[in-house]
Design an enzyme around this catalytic site. Structure first.
Site, PDB file in Angstrom:
ATOM      1  N   CYS A  84       0.820  -1.221   0.000  1.00  8.85           N
ATOM      2  CA  CYS A  84       0.000   0.000   0.000  1.00  8.85           C
ATOM      3  C   CYS A  84       0.852   1.269   0.000  1.00  8.85           C
ATOM      4  O   CYS A  84       0.330   2.368  -0.135  1.00  8.85           O
ATOM      5  CB  CYS A  84      -0.938   0.004   1.194  1.00  8.85           C
ATOM      6  SG  CYS A  84      -2.022  -1.419   1.212  1.00  8.85           S
ATOM      7  N   ILE A 211     -12.438  -1.072  -1.525  1.00  8.74           N
ATOM      8  CA  ILE A 211     -11.755  -1.518  -2.738  1.00  8.74           C
ATOM      9  C   ILE A 211     -11.922  -0.388  -3.762  1.00  8.74           C
ATOM     10  O   ILE A 211     -13.037   0.068  -3.992  1.00  8.74           O
ATOM     11  CB  ILE A 211     -12.436  -2.802  -3.275  1.00  8.74           C
ATOM     12  CG1 ILE A 211     -12.315  -3.938  -2.267  1.00  8.74           C
ATOM     13  CG2 ILE A 211     -11.921  -3.179  -4.648  1.00  8.74           C
ATOM     14  CD1 ILE A 211     -10.966  -4.561  -2.147  1.00  8.74           C
ATOM     15  N   HIS A 331      -8.993   3.870  -1.606  1.00  9.35           N
ATOM     16  CA  HIS A 331      -7.618   3.401  -1.430  1.00  9.35           C
ATOM     17  C   HIS A 331      -7.197   2.470  -2.576  1.00  9.35           C
ATOM     18  O   HIS A 331      -7.086   1.258  -2.387  1.00  9.35           O
ATOM     19  CB  HIS A 331      -7.492   2.709  -0.071  1.00  9.35           C
ATOM     20  CG  HIS A 331      -6.128   2.180   0.241  1.00  9.35           C
ATOM     21  ND1 HIS A 331      -4.956   2.786  -0.190  1.00  9.35           N
ATOM     22  CD2 HIS A 331      -5.723   1.089   0.952  1.00  9.35           C
ATOM     23  CE1 HIS A 331      -3.911   2.090   0.243  1.00  9.35           C
ATOM     24  NE2 HIS A 331      -4.342   1.051   0.919  1.00  9.35           N
TER      25      HIS A 331
END
Lengths: 386, 140
Positions: A84, A211, A331
């Site tokens: 991430c 998601i 994200h």
């Protein structure tokens, strides 16, 4: 240290953009960043492209393929995969490339497609790939579970209640309602968060980031090269990347984020009190509470009180995640770190519209990636100043 | 702790077969005494191939836990999991078993013990087994 600045930044809308693919997301972000800087493709001398590769159709050498869309080719282009934190890591490497003196203008792109083929497949990939797949992912651990376990210890040890976690989601959705590029532009109530479907006790679905698909891009230039571009430069005062140390800790509270923050403050010659606003890695509501402490916005154990007193809300002491954060802006893994930079650049230029932090001079971004053995894998912290 | 589970291991190198059954193993550096899981060859402290394979005691305390309401492949939700600190001193992630109702039975710091149990199936339909921990009476 060489003085460097962000001269262009852009972000696509974030969301489940079923009809869009990696290439056109990248194309939009790079095109807008070039326009923002007043740059030509030929101005870019080196590029780093963050990609978590969550979409099974993401090709190898995605950097070359994505940047060729805008005629950026021939130069060194490198894909960066660091979970991430892939995007902020690409940004850090672009900064480093300019720091070396070898290059004057560098580009960082982060692009991620998670909604295809299905969000369920993306969730499965996160379980197995978001951290130590062999030891933890394959045995039932998934990202919300990690933060749920840390939250459980924290809530037993310190003054932190379920509603304090929920307040983070309320704040970030409120901020996202002012951000036209956010995935969820609708406010949520404390009750809605607290009653949302359980994911990993005590975290509900509104405590978790979604998601998402999206891309973000930034162009970095040395002080000498800044004048080639038409935009107002935003100076990079610190760029730090650290990794986890994976110690056996009874409180599951490693110092990884603190180390990154401390190094960044030292590099920038500022302290937490100088930060006007911050974008922090709120992958889960509890994470943001912990990061207030890790980044020195408040003392250890006082994170819940910090949100309870409203200090990180827009218009208050130190607005955190004015973009809506990961929780509400969305994200798309590798896009996130650069989208954080985009938000701070907009704010420091005074271009953030209804979510403008008045008089903002110094902003911080914090992006985390991956998890194993109770510790975060990668942390980057950037400090920007107008 | 030894068991004779059905199926195949979720990860082969977590386990060792003995005449009395399957056991979970770690590496211990014969020079500095550090433990590592899963097994490995080189001790990063001594920078030498000083490892010996040792069975895990299976006794520990629950550092923290959570309950997943999302399934994973063969694991049906809700299921509990946590980090366990073993008597040997190192920490391990594990599924938790024999602990329903979870929020009542599970307590941070409680003693737990290791068992080997089935854990769903792989993509080919093979039954998998893994180690798990369950609440234990043993305070030692």
């Amino acid at each position: 240290m060489r003085k460097t600045a962000v001269v262009g930044a852009a972000q696509t809308p974030f969301g489940k953009l079923y009809e869009r693919d990696t290439r056109d997301l990248a194309e939009e972000a790079v095109f807008k960043a070039l326009k923002d800087a007043g740059a030509r493709p030929s101005d870019i001398q080196v590029a780093f492209v963050g990609s978590g590769g969550m979409d099974p159709t993401t090709p190898m050498m995605i950097g070359q393929i994505a940047l060729e869309q805008l005629g950026i080719k021939g130069i060194p282009i490198t894909r960066v995969e660091n979970a991430c934190a892939s995007g902020s890591n690409a940004f850090h490497l672009a900064w480093l490339a300019v720091q070396t003196g070898m290059y004057d203008v560098a580009l960082a792109l982060g692009v991620e497609k998670m909604s295809t083929p299905t969000p369920e497949q993306a969730r499965m990939a996160m379980r197995l790939g978001g951290g130590d797949a062999l030891l933890e992912g394959s045995m039932g651990l998934f990202p919300p579970g990690i933060f749920a376990m840390i939250a459980q210890i924290y809530m037993e040890k310190y003054d932190c209640r379920r509603e304090d976690l929920a307040m983070i989601s309320v704040k970030n959705h409120k901020h996202a309602s002012l951000n036209p590029l956010a995935q969820y532009q609708k406010e949520v109530t404390l009750e809605e968060v607290m009653n949302s479907r359980q994911v990993a006790y005590p975290l509900g679905v509104l405590d978790c980031c979604p998601i998402s698909d999206g891309a973000a891009c930034a162009i970095i230039a040395s002080e000498d090269a800044v004048k080639r571009f038409s935009s107002k430069p935003v100076w990079i005062r610190a760029s730090v990347q650290v990794s986890g140390t994976y110690e056996d800790l009874d409180d599951l509270r490693p110092d990884t984020t603190q180390r990154a923050g401390f190094q960044a403050y030292e590099m920038a010659g500022v302290g937490p009190e100088d930060i006007d606003l911050a974008e922090v890695h709120d992958c889960f509501t509890f994470a943001e509470i912990m990061h207030y402490e890790d980044l020195g916005f408040c003392n250890l154990g006082e994170g819940a009180r910090y949100i309870r007193e409203g200090k990180p809300f827009l218009g208050r002491e130190k607005p955190v995640n004015t973009s809506g954060g990961l929780l509400a802006k969305g994200h798309p893994l590798a896009a996130t770190g650069i989208a954080q930079v985009y938000e701070i650049v907009q704010q420091l230029r005074g271009q953030a519209g209804p979510r403008q932090v008045e008089g903002a001079r110094i902003g911080l971004t914090h992006n985390g990636g991956g998890f194993r053995h109770g510790d975060v894998g990668i942390v980057t912290v950037h400090i920007l100043e107008r | 702790m030894k068991a004779k589970p059905r199926g195949i291991p979720v990860v082969k190198k977590f386990f060792r077969e003995t005449p009395e059954g399957i056991e979970v193993i770690a590496s211990r550096c014969s020079r500095c005494g550090s433990y590592f899981f899963p097994v490995k060859k080189v001790c990063p402290h001594c920078l030498d191939e000083t490892m010996e394979e040792v069975p895990i005691s299976g006794k520990g305390t629950l550092i923290s836990f959570s309950v997943s309401y999302d399934g994973l492949r063969g694991i049906k939700p809700p299921y509990a999991f946590g980090y366990v600190k073993l008597k040997e001193g190192f920490m391990l992630f594990s599924l938790l078993t024999d602990c329903e109702p979870f929020e009542e039975k599970l307590k941070i710091g409680m003693p737990v013990e290791m068992v080997i149990e089935e854990m769903g199936e792989d993509f080919y339909g093979n039954v998998l087994y893994t180690y798990k921990f369950r609440p234990s009476e043993d305070q030692s």
